[in-house]
Design a protein around this motif. Structure first.
Motif, short mmCIF file in Angstrom:
data_model
loop_
_atom_site.label_atom_id
_atom_site.label_comp_id
_atom_site.label_asym_id
_atom_site.label_seq_id
_atom_site.Cartn_x
_atom_site.Cartn_y
_atom_site.Cartn_z
N TRP A 1 9.10 -0.90 4.90
CA TRP A 1 8.51 0.45 4.94
C TRP A 1 9.52 1.43 4.40
O TRP A 1 10.72 1.32 4.67
N GLY A 2 9.06 2.40 3.63
CA GLY A 2 9.95 3.42 3.12
C GLY A 2 9.23 4.71 2.80
O GLY A 2 8.06 4.71 2.42
N VAL A 3 9.95 5.81 2.96
CA VAL A 3 9.45 7.15 2.68
C VAL A 3 10.53 7.88 1.90
O VAL A 3 11.72 7.75 2.20
N ALA A 4 10.14 8.66 0.90
CA ALA A 4 11.10 9.45 0.14
C ALA A 4 11.74 10.48 1.06
O ALA A 4 11.12 10.95 2.03
N LYS A 5 12.96 10.81 0.76
CA LYS A 5 13.64 11.86 1.55
C LYS A 5 12.91 13.16 1.30
O LYS A 5 12.60 13.52 0.17
N LYS A 6 12.64 13.88 2.38
CA LYS A 6 11.90 15.15 2.30
C LYS A 6 12.73 16.19 1.54
O LYS A 6 13.93 16.26 1.69
N LYS A 7 12.02 16.97 0.74
CA LYS A 7 12.69 18.04 -0.03
C LYS A 7 12.79 19.29 0.79
O LYS A 7 12.05 19.55 1.66
N HIS B 1 0.83 -1.21 0.00
CA HIS B 1 0.00 0.00 0.00
C HIS B 1 0.86 1.26 0.00
O HIS B 1 1.99 1.24 0.47
N ILE B 2 0.23 2.35 -0.41
CA ILE B 2 0.72 3.68 -0.09
C ILE B 2 -0.02 4.06 1.19
O ILE B 2 -1.24 3.94 1.25
N HIS B 3 0.72 4.46 2.20
CA HIS B 3 0.15 4.89 3.47
C HIS B 3 0.50 6.35 3.72
O HIS B 3 1.59 6.80 3.35
N ALA B 4 -0.36 7.07 4.38
CA ALA B 4 0.02 8.37 4.92
C ALA B 4 1.05 8.10 6.00
O ALA B 4 1.04 7.05 6.63
N VAL B 5 1.97 9.03 6.20
CA VAL B 5 2.94 8.88 7.28
C VAL B 5 2.27 9.34 8.56
O VAL B 5 1.78 10.47 8.65
N GLY B 6 2.23 8.46 9.55
CA GLY B 6 1.62 8.78 10.83
C GLY B 6 2.50 9.68 11.67
O GLY B 6 3.64 9.98 11.32
N ASP B 7 1.97 10.11 12.81
CA ASP B 7 2.69 11.02 13.71
C ASP B 7 4.04 10.47 14.13
O ASP B 7 4.99 11.22 14.29
N SER B 8 4.16 9.17 14.29
CA SER B 8 5.41 8.57 14.75
C SER B 8 6.36 8.24 13.60
O SER B 8 7.41 7.66 13.82
N GLY B 9 5.98 8.61 12.36
CA GLY B 9 6.81 8.29 11.21
C GLY B 9 6.54 6.91 10.64
O GLY B 9 7.14 6.50 9.66
N LEU B 10 5.61 6.20 11.27
CA LEU B 10 5.23 4.86 10.81
C LEU B 10 4.00 4.95 9.92
O LEU B 10 3.35 5.99 9.86
N PRO B 11 3.63 3.86 9.24
CA PRO B 11 2.47 3.90 8.36
C PRO B 11 1.19 4.31 9.08
O PRO B 11 0.86 3.78 10.14
N GLY B 12 0.48 5.24 8.47
CA GLY B 12 -0.83 5.67 8.94
C GLY B 12 -1.90 5.06 8.05
O GLY B 12 -1.74 3.93 7.56
N PRO B 13 -2.96 5.79 7.76
CA PRO B 13 -4.05 5.26 6.95
C PRO B 13 -3.61 4.87 5.53
O PRO B 13 -2.73 5.50 4.95
N VAL B 14 -4.26 3.84 4.99
CA VAL B 14 -4.00 3.41 3.61
C VAL B 14 -4.58 4.46 2.66
O VAL B 14 -5.73 4.88 2.80
N LEU B 15 -3.75 4.86 1.66
CA LEU B 15 -4.18 5.82 0.66
C LEU B 15 -4.49 5.14 -0.67
O LEU B 15 -5.33 5.62 -1.43
N ALA B 16 -3.80 4.03 -0.94
CA ALA B 16 -4.03 3.29 -2.19
C ALA B 16 -3.37 1.92 -2.10
O ALA B 16 -2.34 1.75 -1.46
#
Length: 167
Positions: A161-167, A79-94
């Motif tokens: 789990w992975g998140v792109a580096k913030k710009k 899934h694509i997840h929103a990033v939660g407050d703790s930096g972990l996966p939040g709600p499913v987006l797709a």
């Protein structure tokens, strides 16, 4: 007084031209690729790793993606997840795997290769992105506000789990 008005008008034209160029450059950047490395989720021990790539297709308005995995055992969902407050996966987006899915699908055994490759459309977005556009999901991925999680039989809450580096 006329001279002062002329200078102000020229300055306004220059500022407008500058912002117009900036907007067109931003539009062109929408076609750039966002790449995300996926590694072991917190408290998970695994030799698996993956990468996800996303490209916004301006012509169709869809978000093209590809999930490539290495040594991932018994994958069930991605899934694509929103990033939660703790930096972990939040709600499913797709949903990414299974392609077009809405329920888990076990791919038994250890797998290396392309797990999924498709294009997300607005009607496939879920949770807080329902009714939004693939471009908005792309921007969330691009700026580290969304990430990708891969779930397995052994780690149903997420193995990678992975998140792109913030710009």
């Amino acid at each position: 007084m006329v001279r002062r008005m002329l200078v102000l008008m020229l300055a306004a034209v220059a500022i407008t031209a500058f912002y117009g160029v900036d907007v067109s450059i931003a539009d062109e950047k929408g076609g750039e690729k966002v790449g995300i490395k996926l590694e072991a989720a917190p408290d998970v021990k695994t030799e698996a790793k993956a990468k996800a790539s996303f490209v916004l297709d301006k012509a169709s308005g869809s978000l093209k993606y590809k999930l490539e995995v290495e040594n991932l055992q018994d994958v069930t969902m991605g899934h694509i997840h929103a990033v939660g407050d703790s930096g972990l996966p939040g709600p499913v987006l797709a949903w990414l795997y299974p392609v077009g899915g809405s329920a888990a699908s076990l791919k038994e055994g250890k797998f290396t290769g392309t797990l999924a490759e498709a294009a997300l459309t607005a009607d496939q977005l879920a949770g807080p992105m329902k009714g939004k556009t693939p471009k908005e999901v792309y921007e969330m991925l691009e700026y580290g506000k969304a990430g990708v999680a891969l779930h397995t039989k052994q780690n149903p809450k997420g193995e990678l789990w992975g998140v792109a580096k913030k710009k």
